[in-house]
Design a protein around this motif. Structure first.
Motif, PDB file in Angstrom:
ATOM      1  N   PRO A   1      33.927  -3.433  71.817  1.00  0.00           N
ATOM      2  CA  PRO A   1      32.481  -3.662  71.744  1.00  0.00           C
ATOM      3  C   PRO A   1      31.832  -3.377  73.099  1.00  0.00           C
ATOM      4  CG  PRO A   1      33.679  -5.467  70.729  1.00  0.00           C
ATOM      5  CD  PRO A   1      34.695  -4.624  71.429  1.00  0.00           C
ATOM      6  N   ALA A   2      30.681  -2.756  73.070  1.00  0.00           N
ATOM      7  CA  ALA A   2      29.983  -2.392  74.307  1.00  0.00           C
ATOM      8  C   ALA A   2      28.641  -3.108  74.365  1.00  0.00           C
ATOM      9  CB  ALA A   2      29.776  -0.884  74.387  1.00  0.00           C
TER      10      ALA A   2
ATOM     11  N   ARG B   1      33.350  -4.183  77.914  1.00  0.00           N
ATOM     12  CA  ARG B   1      32.622  -2.994  78.366  1.00  0.00           C
ATOM     13  C   ARG B   1      31.139  -3.296  78.367  1.00  0.00           C
ATOM     14  NH1 ARG B   1      31.688   2.941  75.553  1.00  0.00           N
ATOM     15  NH2 ARG B   1      30.988   3.978  77.475  1.00  0.00           N
TER      16      ARG B   1
ATOM     17  N   TYR C   1      30.912   5.406  68.736  1.00  0.00           N
ATOM     18  CA  TYR C   1      30.413   4.144  68.190  1.00  0.00           C
ATOM     19  C   TYR C   1      29.516   4.453  66.985  1.00  0.00           C
ATOM     20  CZ  TYR C   1      32.081   1.668  72.330  1.00  0.00           C
ATOM     21  OH  TYR C   1      32.880   1.118  73.319  1.00  0.00           O
ATOM     22  N   ASP C   2      29.603   3.602  65.971  1.00  0.00           N
ATOM     23  CA  ASP C   2      28.788   3.848  64.783  1.00  0.00           C
ATOM     24  C   ASP C   2      27.894   2.675  64.401  1.00  0.00           C
ATOM     25  OD1 ASP C   2      30.668   2.056  63.840  1.00  0.00           O
ATOM     26  OD2 ASP C   2      31.619   3.460  62.450  1.00  0.00           O
TER      27      ASP C   2
ATOM     28  N   ALA D   1      27.173  -2.410  70.756  1.00  0.00           N
ATOM     29  CA  ALA D   1      27.670  -1.229  70.064  1.00  0.00           C
ATOM     30  C   ALA D   1      29.105  -1.470  69.612  1.00  0.00           C
ATOM     31  CB  ALA D   1      27.606  -0.007  70.977  1.00  0.00           C
ATOM     32  N   THR D   2      29.397  -1.062  68.387  1.00  0.00           N
ATOM     33  CA  THR D   2      30.737  -1.220  67.825  1.00  0.00           C
ATOM     34  C   THR D   2      31.178   0.081  67.182  1.00  0.00           C
ATOM     35  OG1 THR D   2      29.796  -2.082  65.758  1.00  0.00           O
ATOM     36  CG2 THR D   2      30.476  -3.696  67.400  1.00  0.00           C
ATOM     37  N   GLY D   3      32.489   0.285  67.157  1.00  0.00           N
ATOM     38  CA  GLY D   3      33.030   1.481  66.546  1.00  0.00           C
ATOM     39  C   GLY D   3      34.514   1.330  66.301  1.00  0.00           C
TER      40      GLY D   3
ATOM     41  N   LEU E   1      37.339   1.106  69.158  1.00  0.00           N
ATOM     42  CA  LEU E   1      36.651   1.048  70.449  1.00  0.00           C
ATOM     43  C   LEU E   1      36.280  -0.391  70.785  1.00  0.00           C
ATOM     44  CD1 LEU E   1      34.246   4.090  69.962  1.00  0.00           C
ATOM     45  CD2 LEU E   1      36.268   4.022  71.426  1.00  0.00           C
TER      46      LEU E   1
ATOM     47  N   LEU F   1      27.993   6.489  74.427  1.00  0.00           N
ATOM     48  CA  LEU F   1      28.300   5.725  73.223  1.00  0.00           C
ATOM     49  C   LEU F   1      28.875   6.614  72.117  1.00  0.00           C
ATOM     50  CD1 LEU F   1      25.232   3.304  73.097  1.00  0.00           C
ATOM     51  CD2 LEU F   1      27.565   2.818  73.879  1.00  0.00           C
TER      52      LEU F   1
ATOM     53  N   LEU G   1      25.111  -0.387  66.003  1.00  0.00           N
ATOM     54  CA  LEU G   1      24.301  -0.819  67.146  1.00  0.00           C
ATOM     55  C   LEU G   1      23.488  -2.038  66.707  1.00  0.00           C
ATOM     56  CD1 LEU G   1      23.921   0.295  70.059  1.00  0.00           C
ATOM     57  CD2 LEU G   1      21.801   1.340  69.272  1.00  0.00           C
TER      58      LEU G   1
END
Length: 238
Positions: free
Chosen positions: A133-134, A176, A107-108, A126-128, A131, A104, A110
């Motif tokens: 989204p995970a 992702r 990513y910043d 998770a986002t960033g 990037l 991760l 959660l």
């Protein structure tokens, strides 16, 4: 994750009704503690085992103690094992903030408990910047039957199998998705306990083949606290 106050030591009398455990304290008092673990706890619920309990200061709680650790005689030798399945999400969030989760990196954000899939909730999204989204699903692991090898699940885990299928759908739609297995003990590798739940094994392997990323981290576990320590390989065959 440091325990906010010293844990209370005792000896396990019995674990029953999945979420209850009777514990004998050193002064001879026997109390009932909350056992936040719906699994079979194979090898971890032997009467007489040394256990450590946290104490809640919430007066509304029916049970004031929670079972946190057990000193288990595992293959390879005795060690402290974390049995509280409510802890891994906090451990992942803590490791994320500390920059310890390489998958991760970058990513910043959660965000917990995000709805997705077939009426499921993913543990984290998770986002960033720049990037995708995970979707991050967290699994707790505390089964060891072979020295150094952590396994999940320790019983039939139909809900977890559904999560794997939902994550595969995320990837199929262009997203992702990751699974992070938090191993609350010392271990050198992780695999699926396919003999205990063949359906989860199929779902896990099919999800990996679809592109769901799988990662496992062992923890340092002791009376002072539990923390994510290091990644270990996932050795589940394709």
């Amino acid at each position: 994750m440091q325990f906010p106050s010293p844990l209370v030591e005792g000896r396990l009398v019995r674990r029953y009704k999945r979420f209850l455990a009777d514990v004998a304290l050193p002064d001879g008092t026997e109390i009932t503690a909350h056992c936040a673990n719906p699994g079979a706890m194979l090898g971890l619920n032997q009467p007489g085992a040394r256990v450590l309990l946290s104490v809640s200061d919430n007066p509304a709680r029916k049970l004031g103690h929670s079972w946190e650790l057990v000193e288990a005689d595992l293959p390879g030798g005795p060690q402290w094992v974390g049995i509280n399945t409510a802890r891994p999400n906090h451990l992942v969030a803590e490791a994320f903030r500390a920059g310890l989760l390489a998958p991760l990196a970058g990513y910043d954000g959660l965000r917990p408990e995000v709805r997705y899939g077939r009426a499921s909730r993913v543990d984290f999204l998770a986002t960033g910047p720049g990037l995708p989204p995970a979707h991050v699903e967290v699994k707790n692991c505390h089964l060891m039957r072979t020295p150094g090898l952590a396994e999940f699940p320790d019983c039939v885990a139909a809900r977890s199998a559904r999560h794997m299928r939902d994550l595969a759908d995320v990837v199929a739609a262009g997203g992702r998705a990751l699974v992070i297995v938090v191993v609350q003990m010392r271990a050198e590798a992780f695999d699926v306990a396919r003999d205990l739940d063949p359906a989860f094994d199929r779902a896990f392997r099919e999800a990996r083949a679809m592109g769901v990323e799988t990662h496992a981290y062992r923890c340092a576990v002791g009376p002072e606290g539990v923390r994510v320590a290091a990644p270990i390989p996932v050795v589940t065959p394709p």
